[in-house]
Write an enzyme that holds these catalytic residues in place. Sequence first.
Site, PDB file in Angstrom:
ATOM      1  N   GLU A  27     -20.712  -4.940  73.832  1.00 33.80           N
ATOM      2  CA  GLU A  27     -20.061  -4.400  72.634  1.00 33.80           C
ATOM      3  C   GLU A  27     -20.680  -3.100  72.142  1.00 33.80           C
ATOM      4  O   GLU A  27     -19.985  -2.261  71.588  1.00 33.80           O
ATOM      5  CB  GLU A  27     -20.146  -5.403  71.472  1.00 33.80           C
ATOM      6  CG  GLU A  27     -20.207  -6.825  71.908  1.00 33.80           C
ATOM      7  CD  GLU A  27     -18.956  -7.647  71.659  1.00 33.80           C
ATOM      8  OE1 GLU A  27     -18.079  -7.194  70.916  1.00 33.80           O
ATOM      9  OE2 GLU A  27     -18.881  -8.738  72.229  1.00 33.80           O
TER      10      GLU A  27
ATOM     11  N   LYS B 276     -26.076  -0.691  87.442  1.00 37.94           N
ATOM     12  CA  LYS B 276     -24.704  -0.274  87.725  1.00 37.94           C
ATOM     13  C   LYS B 276     -23.707  -0.918  86.749  1.00 37.94           C
ATOM     14  O   LYS B 276     -22.891  -0.237  86.131  1.00 37.94           O
ATOM     15  CB  LYS B 276     -24.359  -0.677  89.151  1.00 37.94           C
ATOM     16  CG  LYS B 276     -23.124  -0.033  89.711  1.00 37.94           C
ATOM     17  CD  LYS B 276     -23.026  -0.370  91.204  1.00 37.94           C
ATOM     18  CE  LYS B 276     -22.030   0.524  91.887  1.00 37.94           C
ATOM     19  NZ  LYS B 276     -22.144   0.399  93.355  1.00 37.94           N
TER      20      LYS B 276
ATOM     21  N   GLY C  86     -27.365  -8.789  75.618  1.00 33.83           N
ATOM     22  CA  GLY C  86     -26.011  -8.514  76.085  1.00 33.83           C
ATOM     23  C   GLY C  86     -25.613  -7.126  75.639  1.00 33.83           C
ATOM     24  O   GLY C  86     -26.051  -6.659  74.593  1.00 33.83           O
TER      25      GLY C  86
ATOM     26  N   ILE D 246     -32.679  -3.698  81.008  1.00 34.88           N
ATOM     27  CA  ILE D 246     -31.358  -3.609  81.647  1.00 34.88           C
ATOM     28  C   ILE D 246     -31.408  -4.383  82.966  1.00 34.88           C
ATOM     29  O   ILE D 246     -32.281  -4.152  83.808  1.00 34.88           O
ATOM     30  CB  ILE D 246     -30.991  -2.122  81.864  1.00 34.88           C
ATOM     31  CG1 ILE D 246     -30.814  -1.416  80.508  1.00 34.88           C
ATOM     32  CG2 ILE D 246     -29.735  -2.000  82.715  1.00 34.88           C
ATOM     33  CD1 ILE D 246     -29.781  -2.025  79.586  1.00 34.88           C
TER      34      ILE D 246
END
Lengths: 329, 765
Positions: free
Chosen positions: B732, B661, B729, B657
């Site tokens: 989604e 945030k 990414g 990650i």
Amino acid sequence: MTPFTYARAQDAQTAIQLAGAAPAARYLGGGTNLVDLMRETIETPDALVDVTGLSQAIEARDDGSILIGAAVKNTALAAHRAVRQHFPLLSRAILAGASGQIRNMATVGGNILQRTRCLYFYDDAARCNKRSPGAGCDAREGFNRMNAILGASDACSATHPSDMCVALAALDATLHLAGAEGTRRIKLVELHRLPDDQPDIETILRPHELITAVELPALPFAARSTYRKVRDRASYAFALVSAAAALDVAADGTIRDVRLALGGVAPKPWRAFKAEAMLRGAPATAAAFRTAAEAELAEAVGLSGNSFKIELAKRVITATLTELAGGVA
Amino acid sequence: MSGQMEARQSAMLASMSDVPERWLTTSARDKHGTLGAPVTRMDGALKVGGRARFAAEVPLDGLTYAAVAFSTIAKGRIAALDTTAAESAPGVVLVMDYRNAPRLKLPPVMFSAPKAGAQSSLPVMQDEQIHWNGQPVAVVLAETQEQADHAVSLLRISYEAAPAVISFGAAQQNARTPEKILREPTSVAIGDAEAALAGAAFKIDLNYRTPRHNHNAIELHAATAVWQGDRLTLHDASQMVNMTSWTIAEMFGLKEAQVHVHSPYVGGGFGGKCLWTHQILTAAAARLAGRPVRLTLSREGVFRAVGGRTTTEQRVALGAKADGTLAALIHTGVAAMTTHNNCPEQFTFPARHLYAADTIKVTQQVADMNMIANTFMRGPGESVGTFALECALDELAEALQLDPIELRRRLEPEKDPTSGKAFSARHLVEAYQRGAARFGWEKRSAKPGARREGEWLLGMGVATATYPYYRQPGGAARIRLTADGRAFVQMASHEMGMGTATVQAQHAAARLGLPLDHVVFEYGDTDLPPGTLAGGSSQTASISVAIIAATQALTEELLRLAGNESPLAGLSADEVETSDGGLRAIAEPDRFESYASILGRAKRDDISAMAEAPPPSEVQTYSMHSYGVQFCEVKVNEVTGEVRVSRFLGSFDCGRILNAKTATSQFKGGIIMGLGLALMEDALFDERSGRIMNPSLAEYHVPVHMDVPEIEVMWTGIPDPKAPLGAHGIGEIGITGVGAAVANAVYNATGRRIRELPITLDKLL
Ligand SMILES: Cc1cc2nc3c(=O)[nH]c(=O)nc-3n(C[C@H](O)[C@H](O)[C@H](O)COP(=O)(O)OP(=O)(O)OC[C@H]3O[C@@H](n4cnc5c(N)ncnc54)[C@H](O)[C@@H]3O)c2cc1C
């Protein structure tokens, strides 16, 4: 939006005069409904007479009645101390409607006269007898989940969408009207017409007749009252079914008096006179409430997408009254 | 994070042997950089302060305002179009329709060429033919928006209607099997799944239905167009500036360089801010008028002229052995589409990669309808595909009397079940375990309807979330270093509020050894080196790789410039690393020179280097996916059927990650959108007219604050050794699995299986 003139009136007399001078004038409250409809060119007034300058006073009288100016904002009415204490169902009904921002703009007069949300009324590519008398109704065989199960006709099944009015109907509110022919008073429950074959005529108001105030007669037992609204999301959605109720139960468990009105089910705020009559003197039990609910909905007719409302309305009535009686549904 | 987890993470980083080492940020950089830290979005203050100018807010001299008229039939032709009254209305500049619109070539539809970006190949206002209810038929330009809006209501348009395909049921009679589903084969068959199903000891065979959804980003679609001779500047709200530029250039017969697309801020994309007719009409009207034009679609206009998620009907059949392993896994179905777009809603993708099974059959069809071209919408395919698949697994678990999490553990494959490739990284079982512990899964009653609070029945549900790792081919980045030690990193990429610009500034700072406030990431403009589309959760990887390549090129340039007087003299790019605002010899850390010193000696104000991203070969070699687990607790009112989600937890496994945030916001945003998908979103398509009947946010419901409980998110954080930065990414994946988690929780609460979305209260009465 079609061009229009704008004028602001500070009193009823001026408002009526200003409106009388233009053939298609409309009174403007908070504009949260009228301006939307003007943007969609569903309403095309040539003149707007702003009536938000009329009385914004809420007068709680010693006899327990309350007089509410037509320009009072929905937010102010819901927050008023006397209303919260003596007519909690009214505060709850208002707060269950729309959003904080809309309630800050919306007036009592405008809320009463807001128009239906039927999807086919809102789309001028669709057929709608309310918009164009005689055109036909696309809602009947279309998306009619939000439409009426009581009081509808073949010509129109649009509902009156107000929450506030459901509480006003239960409270037997009186409207103060003023028009070119003078002033008069009518009951809120008499204001809205059922559609029959003339759904374009929605109220018994005369041309340019103005609502100047709403009067709530004293109803001591309304201190024990509530409003329950069932909708498709937790907030900011119109009622599928709602119920405003007040209950007065004697020490022996029989019902001394009861008020009940339904929202989301009819072309007008639906006072459940039948159920009320059955319940007066009956025991305050879930079974009695259910029987009364069955009676009130005996004539309900479902369309392709809204039949579920018939059972839902019965359940909501039963649960709401049971809760007021102090029991669990 | 546990110490054990940290060890896992560093072991993974160390094992990244068969991908370029440069794809990592080195451990030294990790220590000093801000990657992973919860850095606040850099555009936040601008937006909150109202200083960010969106496409509909660009001030221009001589601007005219457009309003659009939309067809009210689904198929046929315009019989008459009387513009007289509109043209003579106050302020009207002109009315454009098919008779006077500039002649345009057909739009190159997405997937027809590498840079083709149109969402439909239909001609744009070139003839009188009508193909869907809501098609733009005229544009009015006026001096003010109000004048344009009024004049458009004065157009008198009549139509000659032709038979249209506007019933999904009827369209399915002629369903066809497309050649490909995006870039994947349409069908995959391993063994004879139908036969295995027939012979299975436990089986379920079920149908699921999902409705249409509309894009409803808060920012309405808008474009502002200005021509200077044969050069067009288009201020757009776009998630694909380069493709928009190329496609519009093709249509207008221009070179790509003549169409400058500028899109620095996008108020929500989700797949909806691609190239629709409104941008083309804006450019055409500006050309016709010889004046700049602004076109902002109304909310209704967005429903009419911008497509959304299409409707699907899916079959999932599972055959299991007594131990829970699958003898057969079947996922098939059909989605509504049009003959003029290419977006088959890839709902069978999850079934291709998630679970081990002896036999597998997946295939999907499309049913052509007369409707606005459907398009990608957050988690396209996977969002509705996981609804069907993960609900079916829940039903199977019950038939087997297994805990649904235990069932999934038993179905965990060793390699990709259909492609046979090795997984680049997959820690789904771990995400289940950690999520279950955190959520208190053990409190779930296996028997439905067992928990109650007054009128409310409580239930818990779980579902797998998944979304592929994609990296788009192409894209290049340029890095300009200035003598005062600042870096400007440039790539025509997109920031739609996800945090891309912030994360890539973090990345570039770590990579260049600069403090974060010395790095500016420039994006959203076709004057910059080309980017890739922001879609398919691919941008992070695509940009990262380009920046890595550009850093390498910059290092070479710097060494060349440093020359023989530098302490770095004689070293090659592979022998140095960036660090502390300069370059350092890896083997001899004392040999160091700052960027400022290198530039100063050469008497240069700045230096820049640009490089293209290498092709995405990692996806050829590995099965690369993101995973997650959605845990949901609902309350269902026994009297009214109302469903309220009371608790939600997403436990994700999406590689490393990059910003805690912005990642949290992405996951939560996806979950909230998933709650809408589960409980309320439904574009009401009237099958008699082909018209969407609830084109407003009053009647088209998305969750309001009161519908959204406190949502917790967590992640494994284990880097994917085959992905740049070890990261995926994550835009989604948050929405996937949510529909099923909610439906499974509703079942656990009530004993009622709802297999058609949205789960409205009437279905539970
Ligand atoms: C998105 C949305 C959601 C909503 N949700 C709800 C909901 O959940 N529940 C609910 O109850 N309502 C809901 N509403 C409706 C809202 O309550 C009404 O729009 C509002 O009460 C109207 O009041 P207004 O003063 O703005 O009326 P206006 O829009 O100003 O006027 C409405 C009508 O009343 C007439 N009028 C106004 N004042 C007078 C007067 N004194 N005498 C005679 N005629 C008058 C006007 O001519 C017009 O025809 C919602 C509205 C919106 C836009």
